[in-house]
Design an enzyme around this catalytic site. Structure first.
Site, PDB file in Angstrom:
ATOM      1  N   TYR A 151      32.643  -6.331  28.310  1.00 61.28           N
ATOM      2  CA  TYR A 151      31.965  -5.963  27.038  1.00 61.28           C
ATOM      3  C   TYR A 151      32.609  -5.351  26.565  1.00 61.28           C
ATOM      4  O   TYR A 151      33.429  -4.452  26.026  1.00 61.28           O
ATOM      5  CB  TYR A 151      30.882  -4.838  27.662  1.00 61.28           C
ATOM      6  CG  TYR A 151      30.174  -4.719  28.269  1.00 61.28           C
ATOM      7  CD1 TYR A 151      29.480  -5.799  28.960  1.00 61.28           C
ATOM      8  CD2 TYR A 151      29.107  -3.579  28.336  1.00 61.28           C
ATOM      9  CE1 TYR A 151      28.332  -5.994  29.334  1.00 61.28           C
ATOM     10  CE2 TYR A 151      28.638  -3.952  29.859  1.00 61.28           C
ATOM     11  CZ  TYR A 151      27.862  -4.924  29.738  1.00 61.28           C
ATOM     12  OH  TYR A 151      26.629  -4.836  30.599  1.00 61.28           O
ATOM     13  N   SER A 191      17.941  -5.251  30.386  1.00 60.24           N
ATOM     14  CA  SER A 191      17.284  -5.414  29.476  1.00 60.24           C
ATOM     15  C   SER A 191      15.478  -5.394  29.558  1.00 60.24           C
ATOM     16  O   SER A 191      14.999  -6.163  29.880  1.00 60.24           O
ATOM     17  CB  SER A 191      17.132  -6.838  29.647  1.00 60.24           C
ATOM     18  OG  SER A 191      18.803  -7.244  28.756  1.00 60.24           O
ATOM     19  N   GLY A 216      15.276  -6.830  23.441  1.00 63.21           N
ATOM     20  CA  GLY A 216      14.395  -6.263  21.591  1.00 63.21           C
ATOM     21  C   GLY A 216      13.165  -7.501  21.910  1.00 63.21           C
ATOM     22  O   GLY A 216      12.068  -7.352  20.879  1.00 63.21           O
ATOM     23  N   PHE A 217      12.458  -8.484  22.598  1.00 59.25           N
ATOM     24  CA  PHE A 217      11.803  -9.371  22.300  1.00 59.25           C
ATOM     25  C   PHE A 217      10.429  -8.546  22.535  1.00 59.25           C
ATOM     26  O   PHE A 217       9.503  -8.651  21.978  1.00 59.25           O
ATOM     27  CB  PHE A 217      12.017 -10.313  22.715  1.00 59.25           C
ATOM     28  CG  PHE A 217      10.789 -11.426  22.492  1.00 59.25           C
ATOM     29  CD1 PHE A 217       9.923 -11.537  21.435  1.00 59.25           C
ATOM     30  CD2 PHE A 217      11.791 -13.062  22.198  1.00 59.25           C
ATOM     31  CE1 PHE A 217       8.937 -13.035  20.834  1.00 59.25           C
ATOM     32  CE2 PHE A 217      11.041 -14.402  21.917  1.00 59.25           C
ATOM     33  CZ  PHE A 217      10.023 -14.176  20.761  1.00 59.25           C
ATOM     34  N   SER A 259       9.853  -5.995  22.228  1.00 54.41           N
ATOM     35  CA  SER A 259       9.668  -4.666  21.000  1.00 54.41           C
ATOM     36  C   SER A 259       8.872  -4.783  20.179  1.00 54.41           C
ATOM     37  O   SER A 259       7.941  -3.881  19.242  1.00 54.41           O
ATOM     38  CB  SER A 259      11.272  -3.886  20.822  1.00 54.41           C
ATOM     39  OG  SER A 259      11.334  -5.141  19.712  1.00 54.41           O
TER      40      SER A 259
END
Length: 312
Positions: A56, A199, A204-205, A207
């Site tokens: 990362y 995930s 994030g979708f 949310s």
């Protein structure tokens, strides 16, 4: 903070963790100071499981966590990963690579051991027994406390577990990513391995915060994912509206409902965020209780095959 035992009861962790990847890359511009404040707030609220990886930000994420934990190491359970090369290119599982990877991670983190060390992606050219054998040596050397796998098949999990106890398996799992239910979840449940869901908000979708494709910065990784593109985006937005309706009935946010769903399924979710407000919202999912009737209703409303587009 609610807690649970990891794996075979060896390690107590918070019932929800914090994924750190987005603090370094993929989801827009990084802000180290804001990220460190978010990590500190997580610790204040009792979140102990902090999830990073050596790839990362090509090491930046581990360095960031190391800075955030100065003077606070005893408050955290550090989970990191190895096996994916810089810029997410290549997969490496050779024993010598394992031994070098742990030393580099310990140096970046500024600690003498990692609590939970995952094999991030499985190298098909190296027998799993050899890689896990090397990880077992790290435990004997005191550099690692517990061993985990990420995105591994049922057969790989069983072979690995026969060499050294696997405490956790980390794989994507959400209302929109349910492939693990057929084979992986039964396997880890049988073997007493904790399932860690990354995930849980489908990047994030779920949310409900994403209204249109153009909301994403040009550098945002989600622009490349099929579920966020073209007709798929619009079809999936309609599914999010259904999540919103049920969330209103349960007096919670869509994000809290989605995370609570993963916990009701037995998973330990590690939603990622770099904002304190989202962190606090996510932790609120611990107060959302879903009954068997709620789960049945969710399955009817959003069956496993309802999402449009592949994960990658």
């Amino acid at each position: 903070m609610k807690t649970r035992s990891l794996g075979h009861g060896e390690l107590e962790v918070s019932a929800i963790g914090l994924g750190l990847m987005g603090m370094s890359e993929l989801y827009g511009k990084a802000d180290d100071q804001a990220s460190i404040r978010t990590i500190h707030r997580a610790l204040e609220l009792g979140v102990t499981l902090l999830d990073t990886a050596d790839c990362y930000g090509n090491g930046h994420n581990e360095e960031l966590l190391g800075r955030a934990l100065k003077g606070r190491r005893d408050q955290a359970i550090i989970a990191s990963k190895f096996g994916v090369g810089p810029n997410f290119e290549g997969v490496f599982g050779h024993p010598e690579y394992v031994k070098g990877a742990i030393d580099r991670s310990l140096m970046r983190l500024g600690v003498d051991h990692i609590d939970l060390y995952y094999y991030h992606r499985i190298d098909p050219t190296v027998p799993i027994e050899e890689t896990i054998g090397a990880m077992s040596d790290l435990v004997k050397d005191g550099k690692v406390r517990y061993v985990g796998l990420s995105e591994a098949s049922s057969d790989t999990i069983r072979r690995a577990h026969a060499i050294h106890p696997i405490s956790a398996l980390q794989t994507e799992y959400s209302l929109w990513s349910r492939e693990v239910e057929a084979d992986i979840l039964p396997t880890v449940n049988e073997l007493g391995i904790t399932f860690v869901a990354y995930s849980p908000l489908s990047r994030g979708f779920l949310s409900g915060a994403v209204s249109k494709f153009e909301d994403f910065a040009p550098s945002d990784y989600r622009r490349q994912l099929p579920r966020f593109q073209g007709e798929n985006f619009q079809l999936n937005r309609a599914l999010v509206d259904k999540v919103k309706e049920l969330a209103e009935e349960k007096n919670c946010t869509p994000a809290q409902l989605a995370i609570a769903w993963t916990m009701a399924k037995g998973a330990l979710p590690i939603p990622g965020t770099k904002r304190i407000s989202y962190l606090e919202e996510n932790i609120g999912s611990l107060d959302v209780e879903l009954s068997s009737e709620d789960l049945r209703q969710i399955d009817e409303m959003m069956p496993p095959t309802s999402v449009s587009g592949d994960r990658y």
